[in-house]
Design an enzyme around this catalytic site. Sequence first.
Site, mmCIF file in Angstrom:
data_model
loop_
_atom_site.group_PDB
_atom_site.id
_atom_site.type_symbol
_atom_site.label_atom_id
_atom_site.label_comp_id
_atom_site.label_asym_id
_atom_site.label_seq_id
_atom_site.Cartn_x
_atom_site.Cartn_y
_atom_site.Cartn_z
ATOM 1 N N GLU A 151 -44.372 56.312 34.034
ATOM 2 C CA GLU A 151 -43.431 56.439 35.349
ATOM 3 C C GLU A 151 -43.136 55.055 35.913
ATOM 4 O O GLU A 151 -42.047 54.679 36.517
ATOM 5 C CB GLU A 151 -44.001 57.494 36.378
ATOM 6 N N PHE A 175 -53.443 71.055 43.212
ATOM 7 C CA PHE A 175 -53.598 70.467 41.847
ATOM 8 C C PHE A 175 -52.250 69.548 42.030
ATOM 9 O O PHE A 175 -51.116 70.071 42.263
ATOM 10 C CB PHE A 175 -53.537 71.276 40.862
ATOM 11 N N GLN A 176 -52.369 68.233 41.695
ATOM 12 C CA GLN A 176 -51.379 67.415 41.756
ATOM 13 C C GLN A 176 -50.544 67.417 43.057
ATOM 14 O O GLN A 176 -49.430 67.037 42.789
ATOM 15 C CB GLN A 176 -50.489 67.594 40.328
ATOM 16 N N LYS A 227 -41.703 73.095 44.872
ATOM 17 C CA LYS A 227 -41.394 73.773 43.661
ATOM 18 C C LYS A 227 -40.636 75.333 44.211
ATOM 19 O O LYS A 227 -39.511 75.606 43.594
ATOM 20 C CB LYS A 227 -42.393 74.142 42.967
ATOM 21 N N MET A 237 -49.136 31.506 35.348
ATOM 22 C CA MET A 237 -48.716 30.862 36.509
ATOM 23 C C MET A 237 -49.947 30.786 37.449
ATOM 24 O O MET A 237 -50.332 29.660 38.072
ATOM 25 C CB MET A 237 -47.653 31.764 37.209
#
Lengths: 572, 169
Positions: free
Chosen positions: A51, A113-114, A163, A469
């Site tokens: 993602e 969950f999640q 959802k 760097m």
Amino acid sequence: MRQISGNKLLVKALKEEGVDTLFGYPGACTIDISDELYRQSDIRVILPRHEQALVHEADAYARTTGRTGVCLVTSGPGATNLVTGLATANYDSVPLVCFTGQVARHLIGNDAFQEVDIVGITRSITKYGVTVRNRADLGRIIKEAFYIARTGRPGPVLIDLPKDVMAEMGSADYPKDVNIRGYKPNTNVHIGQLKRAIKMLHKAKRPLFLAGGGVNIAGANEAFTEVVDKTGVPVITTVMGRGAIPTNHPLFVGNLGMHGAYAANMAVSECDLLFSIGTRFNDRITGKLHAFAPHAKIVHIDIDTASISRNISVDVPIVADAKEAVTKMKEYVEACNTKKWQKEIDAWQKEHPLDMRTHAKLGPKDIIDEMNRQFEEAIVVTDVGQHQMFAAQYTEITQKKKMIMSGGLGTMGYGFPGAVGAKLGNPDTPVIAISGDGGMQMNIQEFATAVLEELPVILCVFNNTYLGMVRQWQKLFYGKRYGMTDLRAGALSRRSGGDEKPVYTPDFVKLAESYGAKGIRVTQKEEIEAAFAEAKKNTKVPTLIEFIIDPEEMVYPMIQPGGTLEEMILDC
Amino acid sequence: MDNAIKKRWISLYVENQVGVLSKISGLFSGKSYNLDSLTVGTTEDPTVSRMTIATVSDDETFEQIKKQLNRMVEVIKVIDFTDIFVRMKEILYVKVKKCTRDDKAELFQIADTFKARVIDYGKDSLLLEFVQTATKNDAVVKLLKEEFKNIEVVRGGSVGIESISMMER
């Protein structure tokens, strides 16, 4: 009245917004949306492999097409993986609309969950974020999101979709109009203020234009070039503003700031009028604030009122879209007498031209010079680090060549997915990523996406086996104690007290090949041309060119962190 | 422009939505602005809330705060109370416990002087309600702390509205 589910309305809304490409990664909370997208063919769905890469791809797609990037990820970890990309887009003013899945409303707050409070987590790094709590609001919220993302100072908007809300039936209408009482972006330029600024420009003996990323975002480049031609006023740019006028324009002095050109930094320090457009005077360009442009009156045009007089106090503030303002300027500006001033700048250019000494058979500048020669048209996407500053210093930008990077946040891992997103949006333009060996490994999984989407991006990896760097700072300011920057360090070097190190891992060439991409290793200057020529032949797959760079290569000039622009370290 | 660090007031119209309070307070914490007090409640329009915010800052920071608030999508209007006439009051409750008879007499006198009300009364305790400026409330709290050992204080934060004709703050 016909009723449809929230999922169906979302897809309908995307089509009405003209979305042709969506970057998505599925999950339990968004599976119904995946299903709706599967059943249509107007919107191309890209499946990145992480993602974070996903949001960078949408970001680069947006930056290089001028459209709004669209992301769809699931709840919980899918959503939290967006965080770095949202902050990146927010800092660089990139229009994104990101949809995140969310658990059903009755589960919110239960540590389901999640489940995460992604709107809360991203509140300070998005332009706007909202959870859709009622099906009836869905259409309006999506409409507003696209409007907010692309207007004013653009930025990322996050919409969290529970959802059950998405499953609920409701109106099939997608609103046509937007009316947000607290959000009325002003783009019109205040003519009185602008005339005052122009009067100062005409009167100044050492006027200087400073162009930031806002000029590029607004697409004000052509109008700005006309203003520059008409006035004869020299131009310096920030890293994000590079390309505001073509870099081969005689009045372009260079970038200013921490790794800016000597002449550009001297010009700021000596100018008597700094006419700045679309920059927020980040600390990397100003150096020590009280010593910045000490002799100058400052004009500042910016779309974001909050960017004006924040870091630098401004004499003439003008809130406006850069293109609007510059287009208006064309009507009022006259030729300025800058001959003498230009001579002074030329003298600085001659005194310390932007150049680098190479310590090996193959220097960073050799690669970029060859790239400039080989490509008349290109989109260059950089990662973050030394290679980014080399690219910012030496990449030629014309009307047909542009460069994007994570300028504000400085996000390592942006380069490769950025190139993927840019290529998806610009299939007919050569897209070249310039990355270091560190940043390349932060989103290396995107080889799979690039190969499957048949994207012939050219990935230039500047491999110096270090996080260069940071190493540069350690070399200059930390007594060459290279803590945490050696990418060959590990058990063996620890065991041997640093005497022994394994061969570099990964083998980038083999790695590219394992994904079905092409890999070329370049160790000599003479091989660069052939490598690019070879890469151009691969029209269906990405080509990685690994350039073996000496770790001792340094980016100069350099302003010591917290130092003033006049105190540049030129070379060691 | 005088750049003294002092207390300044803002009145804010915001969308009455979930998360707006968090966004406003998050701006102050995230950008290291001082947030001295913040009150919020709905207005005559139930979709709009109004906040009264006090911050201790210099001019430059205060300008930034107003700009940052203004650019938030959920913020409808920012009113700077610094240079306009406003009516502003704060509610303060003080419960004084373990009072003697003399203590109570003194508390009634204090209430009388400060135009406070004694709104509850127990065997050895009193509950006072003050509605006055935050500065005066500061003074009351200081005084009561000195005079009485066992007090419990709760304050509401200031709420303010622009005056119609009066010039009193």
